[in-house]
Design an enzyme around this catalytic site. Structure first.
Site, short mmCIF file in Angstrom:
data_model
loop_
_atom_site.label_atom_id
_atom_site.label_comp_id
_atom_site.label_asym_id
_atom_site.label_seq_id
_atom_site.Cartn_x
_atom_site.Cartn_y
_atom_site.Cartn_z
N SER A 69 -1.00 5.89 3.37
CA SER A 69 -0.71 5.08 2.19
C SER A 69 0.28 5.70 1.22
O SER A 69 0.81 5.00 0.36
CB SER A 69 -2.01 4.77 1.44
OG SER A 69 -2.56 5.94 0.88
N LYS A 137 -3.38 8.32 -4.85
CA LYS A 137 -2.52 7.20 -5.21
C LYS A 137 -1.65 7.58 -6.40
O LYS A 137 -1.84 8.60 -7.04
CB LYS A 137 -3.35 5.96 -5.58
CG LYS A 137 -4.36 5.50 -4.54
CD LYS A 137 -3.72 4.95 -3.28
CE LYS A 137 -4.79 4.51 -2.27
NZ LYS A 137 -4.20 4.16 -0.96
#
Length: 291
Positions: A69, A137
């Site tokens: 990701s 993230k």
């Protein structure tokens, strides 16, 4: 019979308390024994482990990247270091920071939530091996922000300012914008009916909105929005600041890709708060609950 006054009186010297103390001290020092090697080794190991635990708890901790990701910058199984000093004394993550945080609630699948096992798990407890079971993230929005997708160039906007993320984002792979929402959410005639036309915010107190850099392959805040027909909404796109472990500051492994990781300059020009017009737009969109 004459005597030599300069000759030492050995009896007097031996009876001198100071001389006796000095002799005794030298004697005890000579007789003092060092600890056996195995005892010294255990002591040094205990000190080293204690320091490692303190460093992990307060300063720096190692992690590995659990998925794709955050590509292309951070690849699955990369080893990273996270520093905690930036968030001491009530300071919180800033827009653009790459952070590691605990699972806010079933964001991780069963496989991703598993940390190291066996002896590696023991080492991870004291900071000598990367820890698993966390997410990595990038912070896009902080408390009070309104985030929009997207402008005519497909760029996400924060408080009305478009962010050029081309330096770190992965390829769009056919997506029309940099923060497309999945088809399952894009339905009906709502403010979120188109994948690249949505508004969210203002972000609640103590919360963050986070996105992966590889937007087409990241189960980030977008994946935890409620669809229009979900009532009541049980999902939440927010990450609580209390769940943040720290800020990623370096990629340490593989060695050939070692580099420092810092906050992109493109976030510096973001307004501190959204305009009244943008707040009204977000309110009408009613994308997610405000809590």
């Amino acid at each position: 019979m004459t005597t030599d006054d300069s000759a030492p009186d050995s009896a007097a010297e031996l009876s001198d308390p100071k001389a006796a103390d000095g002799a005794g001290s030298r004697s005890s020092s000579a007789q003092r024994k060092h600890l056996p090697v195995w005892q010294e080794s255990i002591l040094l190991l205990a000190v080293a482990l204690g320091l490692a635990v303190v460093i992990k708890a307060l300063f720096v901790q190692a992690f590995y990247i659990p998925s794709e990701s955050m590509e292309p910058g951070l690849v699955k199984n990369d080893r990273i270091l996270v520093q905690k000093v930036s968030y001491w004394f009530g300071r919180t993550p800033q827009r653009g920071d790459v952070i590691v945080f605990e699972d806010p609630g079933q964001w991780l699948g069963p496989t991703d939530s598993q940390g190291p096992t066996g002896f590696a798990n023991v080492l991870s407890k004291v900071g000598l091996y990367p820890t698993g079971g966390h997410l990595v993230k990038r912070v896009i929005g902080t408390e009070g922000d309104v985030v929009e997708c997207c402008d005519a160039e497909g760029r996400i906007k924060v408080n009305g300012k478009a962010i050029d993320e081309s330096d770190y984002l992965g390829a769009r792979d056919g997506a029309a914008c940099n923060a497309e929402i999945s088809d399952w959410f894009s339905e009906r005639e709502t403010a979120l009916s188109r994948p690249c036309d949505w508004v969210i915010g203002p972000i609640p107190e103590g919360k963050l909105l986070v996105l992966g850099d590889n937007r087409n392959h990241s189960a980030d805040s977008r994946a935890h929005l409620c669809s229009p027909d979900e009532d009541p909404c049980t999902e939440s796109p927010w990450v609580d600041t209390d769940l943040v472990v720290g800020k990623v500051f370096t990629l340490i492994w593989p060695r050939d890709r070692w580099r420092w990781i810092s906050r992109p300059e493109v976030f510096e020009g973001v307004p501190d708060s959204p305009s009244a017009e943008l707040l009204e737009k977000a309110k009408k969109a009613d994308a997610v609950p405000g809590t």
